[in-house]
Design an enzyme around this catalytic site. Structure first.
Site, PDB file in Angstrom:
ATOM      1  N   HIS A 199     -20.640   5.017  14.578  1.00 54.97           N
ATOM      2  CA  HIS A 199     -19.362   5.289  13.904  1.00 54.97           C
ATOM      3  C   HIS A 199     -18.228   5.512  14.895  1.00 54.97           C
ATOM      4  CE1 HIS A 199     -19.503   9.808  14.265  1.00 54.97           C
ATOM      5  NE2 HIS A 199     -20.805   9.636  14.184  1.00 54.97           N
ATOM      6  N   ASP A 245     -15.243   7.105  14.153  1.00 57.25           N
ATOM      7  CA  ASP A 245     -14.420   8.303  13.923  1.00 57.25           C
ATOM      8  C   ASP A 245     -15.008   9.501  14.658  1.00 57.25           C
ATOM      9  OD1 ASP A 245     -16.644   8.140  12.019  1.00 57.25           O
ATOM     10  OD2 ASP A 245     -15.855  10.008  11.189  1.00 57.25           O
ATOM     11  N   ASP A 286     -19.821  11.763  20.298  1.00 58.45           N
ATOM     12  CA  ASP A 286     -20.265  11.594  18.910  1.00 58.45           C
ATOM     13  C   ASP A 286     -19.150  10.848  18.193  1.00 58.45           C
ATOM     14  OD1 ASP A 286     -21.058  11.743  16.300  1.00 58.45           O
ATOM     15  OD2 ASP A 286     -20.868  13.924  16.147  1.00 58.45           O
ATOM     16  N   GLU A 346     -17.692   8.533   9.193  1.00 62.42           N
ATOM     17  CA  GLU A 346     -19.034   9.129   9.064  1.00 62.42           C
ATOM     18  C   GLU A 346     -18.941  10.640   9.007  1.00 62.42           C
ATOM     19  OE1 GLU A 346     -22.823  10.924  10.649  1.00 62.42           O
ATOM     20  OE2 GLU A 346     -20.803  11.100  11.420  1.00 62.42           O
ATOM     21  N   GLU A 347     -18.001  11.198   9.785  1.00 62.52           N
ATOM     22  CA  GLU A 347     -17.922  12.662   9.922  1.00 62.52           C
ATOM     23  C   GLU A 347     -17.473  13.354   8.645  1.00 62.52           C
ATOM     24  OE1 GLU A 347     -19.202  14.167  12.250  1.00 62.52           O
ATOM     25  OE2 GLU A 347     -19.137  12.929  14.057  1.00 62.52           O
ATOM     26  N   ASP A 398     -26.861   7.553  17.160  1.00 69.26           N
ATOM     27  CA  ASP A 398     -26.045   8.755  16.929  1.00 69.26           C
ATOM     28  C   ASP A 398     -26.884  10.012  17.139  1.00 69.26           C
ATOM     29  OD1 ASP A 398     -23.735  10.106  16.311  1.00 69.26           O
ATOM     30  OD2 ASP A 398     -23.903   9.843  14.145  1.00 69.26           O
ATOM     31  N   HIS A 436     -18.870  18.054  18.278  1.00 69.58           N
ATOM     32  CA  HIS A 436     -17.838  18.704  17.458  1.00 69.58           C
ATOM     33  C   HIS A 436     -17.257  19.931  18.169  1.00 69.58           C
ATOM     34  CE1 HIS A 436     -19.751  16.964  13.487  1.00 69.58           C
ATOM     35  NE2 HIS A 436     -19.772  16.103  14.501  1.00 69.58           N
TER      36      HIS A 436
HETATM   37 ZN   LIG Z   1     -22.175  11.202  14.782  1.00 70.72          ZN
END
Ligand SMILES: [Zn+2]
Length: 413
Positions: free
Chosen positions: A81, A83, A144, A178-179, A201, A384
């Site tokens: 992903h 994003d 990520d 995705e997030e 991922d 994150h």
């Molecule tokens: Zn991810």
């Protein structure tokens, strides 16, 4: 061979493009800036000679590397992903490469209170001597899942420049959002036309995720009887008190998120609301065995019944809504998907460490949309957060794994 992958150089460029998802928006992609990376990836795929690469109106990138084998090989898709999580700023990311990191605390220059240390990140102990990429202290890094994106781009470049590597048709899918849980909402499965998939991922080197929670949502509602409080004797039944009695009767030392790990499931009240006449608790129910969700729901029903019996005149009902399911149910029907991944890890010199995800994933959703899809590691860690980091050598290992994997699919036909 690994320097040739250029995977670190790719990651350092991609993370500087802000692709933060926006949970407040209903558009796809949720933030139009995600197109900036998607468009760049298409341009780079074109430069590699993959002319069919394109981005659709929703920001999904599709590309295909044609088969160079005479055999009828299943079509393998690699997915990641573009994003990044809205929990932490992804604007003006300044990646820093700590070459041959010596194990000392990494103090990030733009905010020296952000320190990445082995104490807090024990995995780093295994990564001493690696090249570590971090952000600079004010933002997340975005490994990520730009580590996953970089690994897949390096794989693509390797396959088109090493035609001696035999493989079937390879599909590439880069998704937005995705997030915020919408990563596969607008995937065109027909267009993708893949038989098996792998998301890139995951975290630690060697980890391979082929299981996730099965999940239901459950609402338990109690109904009371209202009356003027001054003249309520013998009449009023307060739904809030029935609910409180019920909540109090829930198991407190097992079946809770705060007391479970590994393969243990739970029933978890996420919200309560109500008044005199009606009071509701909303639960999430989780287990790795889908059949056991029913047992957990029966437990809630039994406890609700006891609570209602304790307050004569009250009533209750229980509503269950299916959320998502353990991808293992799909993967077990296609055993080669995991078997070939395990072989690829071993050929790349790794001992696969098969782990479960105590949550849901896009791969799980893709699995139930017809694309069995476990999750391969990328090295992305402390995601994150401002402490996010990734080892270049972990990313290179993941490229090795993918190169082995496409060949194993070809050989086993
Ligand atoms: Zn991810």
């Amino acid at each position: 061979m690994t320097n040739e992958y250029n995977v670190a150089e790719r990651l350092m460029r991609y993370v500087q493009i802000d692709t933060t998802a926006n949970p407040e928006s209903d558009t796809t992609p949720s933030s139009s800036k995600q197109f900036n990376l998607s468009n760049l990836l298409v341009k780079e795929l074109h430069e590699m000679g993959i002319a069919n690469a394109h981005v659709d109106e929703y920001g999904y990138v599709y590309a295909e590397i044609p088969s160079n084998s005479d055999k009828n090989v299943p079509v393998v898709c690699f997915c990641s992903h573009v994003d990044t999580a809205p929990d932490c700023s992804g604007t003006d990311v300044k990646p820093i490469l700590h070459k041959a990191w010596n194990g000392n605390d990494i103090v990030l220059p733009d905010d020296t209170s952000v320190v990445i240390s082995i104490n807090e990140h024990p995995y780093l102990k295994q990564r001493i001597g690696d090249d570590i990429i971090t952000a600079s202290g004010k933002t997340l890094l975005g490994a990520d899942d730009k580590a996953g994106v970089s690994i897949i781009m390096s794989l693509a470049n390797y396959l088109v420049t090493h035609t001696e590597v035999k493989h079937g048709t390879i599909k590439i899918l880069f998704t937005p959002d995705e997030e915020i849980g919408r990563g596969v909402d607008k995937v065109d499965m027909k267009k993708l036309a893949a038989d098996v998939g792998y998301t890139l991922d995951g975290g630690e080197r060697g980890s391979l995720e082929g299981e996730n929670f099965s999940a239901d949502a459950c609402t338990v509602t109690f109904y009371g009887i209202s009356a003027h409080p001054g003249y309520a004797k013998g009449k009023m039944v307060n739904a809030q008190k029935v609910l409180a009695y019920f909540i109090n009767s829930l198991p407190s030392n097992h079946l809770c998120p705060e007391t479970t790990e590994g393969y243990q499931g739970f029933v978890h009240p996420v919200q309560i609301q109500g008044g005199l006449e009606q009071a509701t608790a909303t639960f999430i129910i989780r287990d790795f065995e889908t059949a056991r969700l029913k047992d957990h729901e029966q437990l809630l029903t039994n406890l609700a019944e006891q609570a209602a019996a304790h307050f004569p005149g009250s009533r209750f009902d229980v509503q269950v809504k299916a959320q998502y399911r353990n991808m293992k149910e799909v993967l077990d029907q296609h055993p080669m998907v995991m078997q070939n991944a395990i072989k690829a890890y071993e050929r790349a010199g790794l001992t696969p460490h098969i782990t479960n995800i105590r949550g849901g994933t896009d791969g799980a959703r893709l699995s139930f949309m017809g694309l069995p899809c476990p999750n391969i590691f990328t090295g992305e860690m402390a995601i994150h957060s401002k402490q996010e980091y990734v080892s270049v050598q972990d990313m290179e290992k993941a490229v090795d794994v993918c190169i082995e994997l496409v060949q194993i699919w070809e050989e086993t036909q």
